[in-house]
Design a protein around this motif. Sequence first.
Motif: not given
Length: 365
Positions: A45-46, A50-51, A98-103, A109-110
Amino acid sequence: MNSTLAVLINVPILFLLYIIIYFTQALSGKRQFYGVSLNSDYFNKKEFKELDKKFKLLLTLGFIIFTISLLICVYIFEAYVSSSILPITGFCIYQFVIFIYIHNKVKTVKQDLSLEISDLELEKTKVILDTDFMNEKNTIVKRYSILFIIPFIITIIVAIYTCTQYNSMPDIIPTHWGFTGEADAFSEKSLGKVLLNVFMSIGVGIIMYVSSVNSLKSRAKLDTNNINESKKAHLSHLNKFAFSFFLVNLGCHLLFINILIAVSSAGNVNPYMIWPATILILVASIYQTYLYYKSPSKSKSALYSVDDNDDNWIFGSIYNNANDPSLFVQKRFGVGWTINIGSGKGKALFILPFILIIFISLVSF
Protein backbone atom coordinates in the motif's frame (compact mmCIF):
# COMPACT_ATOMS: atom_id res chain seq x y z
CA MET A 1 47.88 -2.05 11.25
CA ASN A 2 48.33 0.49 8.44
CA SER A 3 45.79 2.74 6.70
CA THR A 4 45.27 0.41 3.72
CA LEU A 5 44.61 -2.61 5.90
CA ALA A 6 42.26 -0.61 8.16
CA VAL A 7 40.19 0.48 5.15
CA LEU A 8 40.20 -2.99 3.54
CA ILE A 9 38.89 -4.51 6.77
CA ASN A 10 36.46 -1.89 8.08
CA VAL A 11 34.77 -0.54 4.93
CA PRO A 12 33.56 -4.01 3.81
CA ILE A 13 32.24 -4.68 7.33
CA LEU A 14 30.33 -1.38 7.28
CA PHE A 15 29.01 -2.12 3.78
CA LEU A 16 27.94 -5.63 4.82
CA LEU A 17 26.02 -4.18 7.78
CA TYR A 18 24.37 -1.70 5.43
CA ILE A 19 23.28 -4.42 2.97
CA ILE A 20 21.96 -6.68 5.72
CA ILE A 21 19.91 -3.89 7.31
CA TYR A 22 18.73 -2.61 3.90
CA PHE A 23 17.09 -5.98 3.15
CA THR A 24 16.04 -6.80 6.72
CA GLN A 25 12.35 -6.12 6.14
CA ALA A 26 12.36 -8.49 3.16
CA LEU A 27 13.74 -11.22 5.44
CA SER A 28 11.23 -10.53 8.21
CA GLY A 29 8.40 -12.61 6.78
CA LYS A 30 4.78 -11.89 5.93
CA ARG A 31 3.44 -11.04 9.37
CA GLN A 32 5.17 -7.85 10.47
CA PHE A 33 6.13 -4.62 8.73
CA TYR A 34 8.94 -2.76 10.51
CA GLY A 35 8.03 -4.49 13.76
CA VAL A 36 4.27 -3.89 13.46
CA SER A 37 1.76 -6.73 12.99
CA LEU A 38 0.21 -6.21 9.59
CA ASN A 39 -1.70 -8.20 6.98
CA SER A 40 0.87 -8.71 4.20
CA ASP A 41 -1.80 -7.92 1.59
CA TYR A 42 -1.20 -4.28 2.50
CA PHE A 43 2.62 -4.25 2.55
CA ASN A 44 2.55 -2.63 -0.90
CA LYS A 45 0.00 0.00 0.00
CA LYS A 46 1.28 3.48 -0.93
CA GLU A 47 1.60 4.77 2.65
CA PHE A 48 3.67 1.77 3.78
CA LYS A 49 5.83 1.68 0.63
CA GLU A 50 6.74 5.34 1.18
CA LEU A 51 7.86 4.57 4.74
CA ASP A 52 9.94 1.66 3.46
CA LYS A 53 11.64 3.97 0.94
CA LYS A 54 12.22 6.57 3.63
CA PHE A 55 13.94 4.05 5.91
CA LYS A 56 16.22 2.91 3.07
CA LEU A 57 17.02 6.51 2.13
CA LEU A 58 17.92 7.46 5.70
CA LEU A 59 19.95 4.25 6.03
CA THR A 60 21.88 5.03 2.84
CA LEU A 61 22.63 8.58 4.00
CA GLY A 62 23.85 7.19 7.32
CA PHE A 63 26.09 4.67 5.54
CA ILE A 64 27.69 7.45 3.48
CA ILE A 65 28.24 9.67 6.54
CA PHE A 66 29.76 6.90 8.67
CA THR A 67 31.94 5.69 5.80
CA ILE A 68 33.34 9.21 5.44
CA SER A 69 33.92 9.36 9.22
CA LEU A 70 35.76 6.02 9.01
CA LEU A 71 38.04 7.36 6.28
CA ILE A 72 38.69 10.51 8.34
CA CYS A 73 39.67 8.34 11.34
CA VAL A 74 42.09 6.39 9.16
CA TYR A 75 43.69 9.00 6.89
CA ILE A 76 43.55 12.20 8.96
CA PHE A 77 43.79 11.03 12.59
CA GLU A 78 45.49 7.67 11.86
CA ALA A 79 43.25 6.18 14.56
CA TYR A 80 43.20 2.64 13.22
CA VAL A 81 41.66 1.04 16.32
CA SER A 82 39.00 3.75 16.57
CA SER A 83 38.16 3.23 12.89
CA SER A 84 37.24 -0.35 13.77
CA ILE A 85 34.95 0.68 16.62
CA LEU A 86 33.45 4.17 16.44
CA PRO A 87 32.00 4.34 12.88
CA ILE A 88 30.64 0.79 12.96
CA THR A 89 29.14 1.18 16.44
CA GLY A 90 27.75 4.57 15.50
CA PHE A 91 26.14 3.17 12.35
CA CYS A 92 24.48 0.37 14.35
CA ILE A 93 23.06 2.88 16.84
CA TYR A 94 21.95 5.15 13.99
CA GLN A 95 20.08 2.36 12.17
CA PHE A 96 18.27 1.42 15.39
CA VAL A 97 17.19 5.04 15.89
CA ILE A 98 15.78 5.34 12.36
CA PHE A 99 14.11 1.94 12.75
CA ILE A 100 12.28 3.19 15.86
CA TYR A 101 11.29 6.33 13.94
CA ILE A 102 9.85 4.34 11.00
CA HIS A 103 8.30 1.78 13.36
CA ASN A 104 6.34 4.52 15.13
CA LYS A 105 5.29 6.00 11.78
CA VAL A 106 4.00 2.58 10.63
CA LYS A 107 1.99 2.22 13.85
CA THR A 108 0.43 5.65 13.29
CA VAL A 109 -0.42 4.94 9.64
CA LYS A 110 -1.86 1.54 10.58
CA GLN A 111 -4.03 3.14 13.25
CA ASP A 112 -5.30 5.77 10.79
CA LEU A 113 -6.00 3.28 8.02
CA SER A 114 -7.75 0.83 10.35
CA LEU A 115 -10.67 3.25 10.48
CA GLU A 116 -11.42 2.47 6.84
CA ILE A 117 -9.79 -0.96 6.36
CA SER A 118 -11.10 -3.72 8.63
CA ASP A 119 -8.52 -6.46 7.96
CA LEU A 120 -5.22 -4.62 8.48
CA GLU A 121 -4.61 -6.76 11.58
CA LEU A 122 -3.44 -10.36 11.35
CA GLU A 123 -6.31 -12.82 11.44
CA LYS A 124 -6.78 -14.00 15.05
CA THR A 125 -6.94 -17.75 14.49
CA LYS A 126 -7.57 -20.26 17.28
CA VAL A 127 -4.60 -21.74 19.11
CA ILE A 128 -3.90 -25.35 18.13
CA LEU A 129 -2.68 -27.76 20.82
CA ASP A 130 -1.26 -30.91 19.22
CA THR A 131 0.47 -33.12 21.82
CA ASP A 132 1.92 -35.52 19.24
CA PHE A 133 3.52 -32.63 17.39
CA MET A 134 4.84 -31.16 20.64
CA ASN A 135 6.35 -34.51 21.66
CA GLU A 136 8.09 -34.89 18.29
CA LYS A 137 9.39 -31.35 18.56
CA ASN A 138 10.69 -31.92 22.11
CA THR A 139 12.47 -35.10 20.97
CA ILE A 140 14.40 -33.13 18.36
CA VAL A 141 15.27 -30.39 20.86
CA LYS A 142 16.51 -32.90 23.48
CA ARG A 143 18.66 -34.73 20.94
CA TYR A 144 20.41 -31.58 19.80
CA SER A 145 20.67 -30.22 23.36
CA ILE A 146 23.04 -33.11 24.06
CA LEU A 147 25.02 -32.44 20.87
CA PHE A 148 25.34 -28.72 21.72
CA ILE A 149 26.83 -29.44 25.13
CA ILE A 150 29.63 -31.77 23.91
CA PRO A 151 31.91 -29.05 22.40
CA PHE A 152 31.02 -26.78 25.34
CA ILE A 153 32.27 -29.38 27.84
CA ILE A 154 35.53 -29.71 25.85
CA THR A 155 35.96 -25.93 26.02
CA ILE A 156 35.47 -26.02 29.82
CA ILE A 157 38.10 -28.76 30.15
CA VAL A 158 40.60 -26.77 28.05
CA ALA A 159 39.76 -23.62 30.07
CA ILE A 160 40.54 -25.46 33.32
CA TYR A 161 43.79 -26.76 31.81
CA THR A 162 44.72 -23.18 30.82
CA CYS A 163 44.27 -22.03 34.43
CA THR A 164 46.51 -24.85 35.71
CA GLN A 165 49.31 -23.71 33.36
CA TYR A 166 49.42 -20.17 34.77
CA ASN A 167 52.62 -20.64 36.80
CA SER A 168 54.47 -22.13 33.85
CA MET A 169 53.54 -19.34 31.43
CA PRO A 170 56.25 -16.79 30.53
CA ASP A 171 56.08 -13.24 31.87
CA ILE A 172 54.92 -11.96 28.47
CA ILE A 173 51.87 -13.63 26.89
CA PRO A 174 50.10 -13.06 23.54
CA THR A 175 46.78 -11.19 23.55
CA HIS A 176 46.01 -11.01 19.82
CA TRP A 177 46.76 -13.05 16.72
CA GLY A 178 46.89 -12.07 13.05
CA PHE A 179 45.43 -13.69 9.94
CA THR A 180 48.32 -16.16 9.71
CA GLY A 181 47.83 -17.28 13.31
CA GLU A 182 50.98 -15.55 14.57
CA ALA A 183 50.76 -13.50 17.75
CA ASP A 184 50.96 -9.77 16.95
CA ALA A 185 50.15 -8.22 20.34
CA PHE A 186 51.55 -9.05 23.76
CA SER A 187 51.06 -8.11 27.40
CA GLU A 188 52.58 -8.81 30.78
CA LYS A 189 51.16 -11.96 32.32
CA SER A 190 48.48 -11.43 34.92
CA LEU A 191 45.76 -13.59 36.39
CA GLY A 192 43.17 -11.14 35.05
CA LYS A 193 44.44 -11.39 31.45
CA VAL A 194 44.36 -15.20 31.55
CA LEU A 195 40.95 -15.34 33.22
CA LEU A 196 39.67 -12.89 30.61
CA ASN A 197 39.99 -15.55 27.90
CA VAL A 198 38.71 -18.28 30.20
CA PHE A 199 35.58 -16.45 31.35
CA MET A 200 34.89 -15.07 27.89
CA SER A 201 34.98 -18.55 26.35
CA ILE A 202 32.80 -20.08 29.07
CA GLY A 203 30.46 -17.06 29.32
CA VAL A 204 29.85 -16.86 25.58
CA GLY A 205 29.50 -20.65 25.52
CA ILE A 206 26.73 -20.49 28.14
CA ILE A 207 24.91 -17.75 26.22
CA MET A 208 25.21 -19.73 22.96
CA TYR A 209 23.97 -22.95 24.53
CA VAL A 210 20.96 -21.37 26.25
CA SER A 211 20.13 -19.30 23.17
CA SER A 212 20.39 -22.25 20.79
CA VAL A 213 18.23 -24.59 22.88
CA ASN A 214 15.56 -22.02 23.66
CA SER A 215 15.43 -20.77 20.08
CA LEU A 216 14.56 -24.33 19.04
CA LYS A 217 11.95 -24.42 21.80
CA SER A 218 10.32 -21.22 20.54
CA ARG A 219 6.68 -21.33 19.51
CA ALA A 220 5.88 -23.09 16.23
CA LYS A 221 2.94 -21.54 14.36
CA LEU A 222 1.09 -24.16 12.37
CA ASP A 223 -0.86 -23.37 9.23
CA THR A 224 -4.55 -23.64 10.05
CA ASN A 225 -5.38 -24.39 6.41
CA ASN A 226 -3.34 -27.60 6.26
CA ILE A 227 -2.39 -28.92 9.68
CA ASN A 228 -0.73 -32.21 8.64
CA GLU A 229 1.48 -30.72 5.95
CA SER A 230 2.33 -27.83 8.25
CA LYS A 231 3.48 -30.21 11.02
CA LYS A 232 5.78 -32.02 8.58
CA ALA A 233 7.19 -28.72 7.33
CA HIS A 234 7.79 -27.44 10.87
CA LEU A 235 9.56 -30.61 12.02
CA SER A 236 11.72 -30.68 8.89
CA HIS A 237 12.67 -27.03 9.42
CA LEU A 238 13.35 -27.63 13.10
CA ASN A 239 15.81 -30.42 12.26
CA LYS A 240 17.61 -28.16 9.80
CA PHE A 241 17.64 -25.24 12.23
CA ALA A 242 19.03 -27.49 14.96
CA PHE A 243 21.79 -28.76 12.68
CA SER A 244 22.75 -25.19 11.70
CA PHE A 245 22.88 -24.23 15.39
CA PHE A 246 25.15 -27.21 16.06
CA LEU A 247 27.54 -26.11 13.29
CA VAL A 248 27.68 -22.54 14.66
CA ASN A 249 28.29 -23.82 18.20
CA LEU A 250 30.96 -26.23 16.97
CA GLY A 251 32.76 -23.52 15.00
CA CYS A 252 32.74 -21.07 17.92
CA HIS A 253 34.04 -23.62 20.39
CA LEU A 254 36.85 -24.59 18.00
CA LEU A 255 37.88 -20.92 18.04
CA PHE A 256 37.67 -20.76 21.86
CA ILE A 257 39.70 -23.96 22.27
CA ASN A 258 42.38 -22.77 19.86
CA ILE A 259 42.75 -19.42 21.61
CA LEU A 260 42.87 -21.01 25.07
CA ILE A 261 45.59 -23.43 23.94
CA ALA A 262 47.57 -20.52 22.46
CA VAL A 263 47.25 -18.61 25.76
CA SER A 264 48.33 -21.61 27.86
CA SER A 265 51.36 -22.25 25.63
CA ALA A 266 52.07 -18.53 25.04
CA GLY A 267 52.27 -19.34 21.34
CA ASN A 268 50.47 -18.91 18.04
CA VAL A 269 47.00 -20.12 17.15
CA ASN A 270 46.63 -22.93 14.64
CA PRO A 271 45.48 -21.41 11.30
CA TYR A 272 44.39 -24.88 10.13
CA MET A 273 41.80 -24.80 12.89
CA ILE A 274 40.97 -21.08 12.96
CA TRP A 275 40.13 -20.64 9.29
CA PRO A 276 37.97 -23.79 8.85
CA ALA A 277 36.12 -22.87 12.07
CA THR A 278 35.52 -19.31 10.84
CA ILE A 279 34.30 -20.53 7.44
CA LEU A 280 32.06 -23.08 9.17
CA ILE A 281 30.44 -20.34 11.28
CA LEU A 282 29.95 -18.10 8.24
CA VAL A 283 28.43 -20.81 6.03
CA ALA A 284 26.18 -22.12 8.83
CA SER A 285 24.99 -18.57 9.60
CA ILE A 286 24.10 -17.92 5.95
CA TYR A 287 22.28 -21.25 5.80
CA GLN A 288 20.42 -20.39 8.99
CA THR A 289 19.37 -17.03 7.55
CA TYR A 290 17.94 -18.83 4.53
CA LEU A 291 16.08 -21.29 6.77
CA TYR A 292 14.66 -18.45 8.83
CA TYR A 293 13.46 -16.69 5.69
CA LYS A 294 11.68 -19.91 4.62
CA SER A 295 10.32 -20.66 8.10
CA PRO A 296 6.66 -21.80 8.10
CA SER A 297 6.09 -19.69 11.25
CA LYS A 298 6.74 -16.51 9.24
CA SER A 299 4.18 -17.29 6.53
CA LYS A 300 1.00 -15.28 6.14
CA SER A 301 -1.26 -18.23 7.00
CA ALA A 302 0.52 -19.20 10.25
CA LEU A 303 -1.75 -19.16 13.28
CA TYR A 304 -2.02 -16.11 15.52
CA SER A 305 -0.30 -16.20 18.92
CA VAL A 306 0.44 -13.84 21.83
CA ASP A 307 3.72 -12.63 20.31
CA ASP A 308 1.75 -11.26 17.34
CA ASN A 309 0.17 -8.69 19.65
CA ASP A 310 1.79 -5.26 19.22
CA ASP A 311 1.14 -4.40 22.88
CA ASN A 312 3.68 -7.04 23.97
CA TRP A 313 6.56 -5.37 22.13
CA ILE A 314 8.74 -2.37 22.96
CA PHE A 315 9.77 -0.47 19.80
CA GLY A 316 8.77 -3.56 17.82
CA SER A 317 12.04 -5.25 18.77
CA ILE A 318 11.99 -6.08 22.51
CA TYR A 319 9.47 -8.70 23.63
CA ASN A 320 8.02 -8.14 27.11
CA ASN A 321 5.25 -10.52 28.18
CA ALA A 322 5.23 -11.93 31.72
CA ASN A 323 2.27 -14.18 30.82
CA ASP A 324 4.14 -15.95 28.02
CA PRO A 325 6.24 -18.93 29.22
CA SER A 326 8.43 -18.76 26.09
CA LEU A 327 11.98 -17.62 26.83
CA PHE A 328 12.66 -16.89 23.14
CA VAL A 329 10.35 -15.79 20.33
CA GLN A 330 11.04 -15.01 16.69
CA LYS A 331 12.11 -11.47 15.89
CA ARG A 332 9.67 -9.10 14.26
CA PHE A 333 12.27 -7.19 12.29
CA GLY A 334 15.13 -9.25 10.93
CA VAL A 335 16.40 -12.78 11.25
CA GLY A 336 16.65 -14.78 14.45
CA TRP A 337 15.11 -14.89 17.90
CA THR A 338 14.84 -12.45 20.76
CA ILE A 339 14.50 -12.82 24.54
CA ASN A 340 11.26 -12.45 26.44
CA ILE A 341 12.39 -9.94 29.07
CA GLY A 342 9.04 -10.33 30.81
CA SER A 343 10.29 -13.51 32.52
CA GLY A 344 12.92 -13.74 35.25
CA LYS A 345 15.13 -16.01 33.12
CA GLY A 346 14.74 -13.61 30.21
CA LYS A 347 15.91 -10.65 32.30
CA ALA A 348 18.94 -12.62 33.53
CA LEU A 349 19.90 -13.74 30.03
CA PHE A 350 19.38 -10.23 28.68
CA ILE A 351 21.71 -8.74 31.31
CA LEU A 352 24.42 -11.45 31.10
CA PRO A 353 26.14 -10.13 27.91
CA PHE A 354 26.42 -6.66 29.49
CA ILE A 355 27.99 -8.17 32.60
CA LEU A 356 30.51 -9.97 30.37
CA ILE A 357 31.33 -6.74 28.51
CA ILE A 358 31.85 -4.84 31.79
CA PHE A 359 34.04 -7.64 33.15
CA ILE A 360 36.13 -7.76 29.96
CA SER A 361 36.52 -3.96 30.00
CA LEU A 362 37.63 -3.94 33.65
CA VAL A 363 40.14 -6.75 33.16
CA SER A 364 41.50 -5.26 29.93
CA PHE A 365 42.40 -2.01 31.64
